[in-house]
Write an enzyme that holds these catalytic residues in place. Structure first.
Site, short mmCIF file in Angstrom:
data_model
loop_
_atom_site.label_atom_id
_atom_site.label_comp_id
_atom_site.label_asym_id
_atom_site.label_seq_id
_atom_site.Cartn_x
_atom_site.Cartn_y
_atom_site.Cartn_z
N GLU A 1 -34.29 -10.91 -40.29
CA GLU A 1 -35.04 -11.37 -39.11
C GLU A 1 -36.39 -10.67 -39.03
O GLU A 1 -37.40 -11.30 -38.68
CB GLU A 1 -34.23 -11.10 -37.84
N GLU B 1 -37.86 -7.63 -35.84
CA GLU B 1 -36.54 -8.29 -35.76
C GLU B 1 -36.46 -9.16 -34.51
O GLU B 1 -35.98 -10.30 -34.56
CB GLU B 1 -35.45 -7.22 -35.73
N ASP C 1 -36.12 -13.27 -34.78
CA ASP C 1 -34.98 -13.97 -34.20
C ASP C 1 -35.44 -15.25 -33.50
O ASP C 1 -34.85 -16.32 -33.67
CB ASP C 1 -34.26 -13.05 -33.23
#
Length: 244
Positions: free
Chosen positions: A133, A57, A61
């Site tokens: 993400e 994640e 991002d």
């Protein structure tokens, strides 16, 4: 690869939910990496044999931000840094991520712990956004920048389609055309490009023999919505000019 349910935690591969790789248009070389992207920390804690998706994640991002910034830089050559930043913030917002995740039904493919499952984790916006993400991070590690850029561009294209409760451009255009001239807009596919699993449709909309808009999308419905949106934009601009 085929994902296999474990202890009932994975619900993705059913008659109603095709394999996620088919949905996203990307085939992983590493099944382990894909499972990590789909594994919530609650599942990792309970199973004891799987990494959770939080590191992916974090990576996803940054990758998403880079790809979107590149896209906006090319798409809006005349805009300054301030306007580009505002656009990027809206696109990579938690709301956008959750909506994209919902469009590909990502919640159905997640590995969740029992408590998270029972509390409705599969539909929780924050969880869905984080998982998306993580999926982006996994695609980047597995296939590199070209693969993840292609996937994110598909998400950006999806973002042009209306969600439930958002503007329905086709209905709005039809109401306008019926009110003005009692003519129904006619949509026509003029081009389809790409392989079967990743086609892009180009559609025109004709009102009374005049093409008023052209739109593209990953399916016919999306392309028609975008064509209707362009037609409405053109009509409103014409009205504004006449009013001056």
């Amino acid at each position: 690869m085929t994902l296999v349910p474990e202890d009932g935690a994975f619900l993705g591969n059913t008659a109603d939910n095709p394999p996620l790789e088919r949905v996203i248009g990307y085939r992983f070389s590493s099944a382990t990496l894909l499972k990590e992207a789909l594994s919530h920390r609650s599942y990792a804690a309970e199973s004891g044999d799987s990494a959770c998706n939080e590191r992916l994640e974090f990576l996803g991002d940054s990758v998403l931000s880079t790809v979107v910034a590149h896209h906006l830089y090319l798409e809006y050559p005349d805009e300054d840094e301030g306007h580009l930043s505002k656009r990027k913030s809206r696109i990579v917002s938690r709301l956008s991520l959750a909506r994209w995740a919902a469009r590909i039904n990502l919640g159905a493919y997640l590995y969740l712990g029992v408590g998270e499952e029972q509390s409705g984790g599969r539909s929780r916006p924050s969880l869905l956004g984080n998982a998306l993400e993580a999926l982006i991070g996994a695609i980047y590690l597995d296939g590199g920048y070209p693969a993840v850029e292609k996937f994110i561009r598909r998400l950006l294209e999806m973002g042009k389609e209306p969600l439930e409760g958002e503007s329905d451009y086709k209905s709005e255009l039809q109401e306008y055309a019926q009110k003005k001239s009692r003519i129904t807009p006619v949509y026509q596919i003029i081009k389809m490009v790409g392989p079967d699993h990743d086609k892009t449709f180009e559609v025109t909309v004709d009102i009374g023999g005049i093409i008023r808009g052209c739109g593209r999308g990953k399916n016919k419905k999306a392309a028609e919505q975008n064509a209707a949106r362009e037609a409405l934009k053109s009509i409103k601009e014409e009205s504004q000019k006449k009013a001056r």
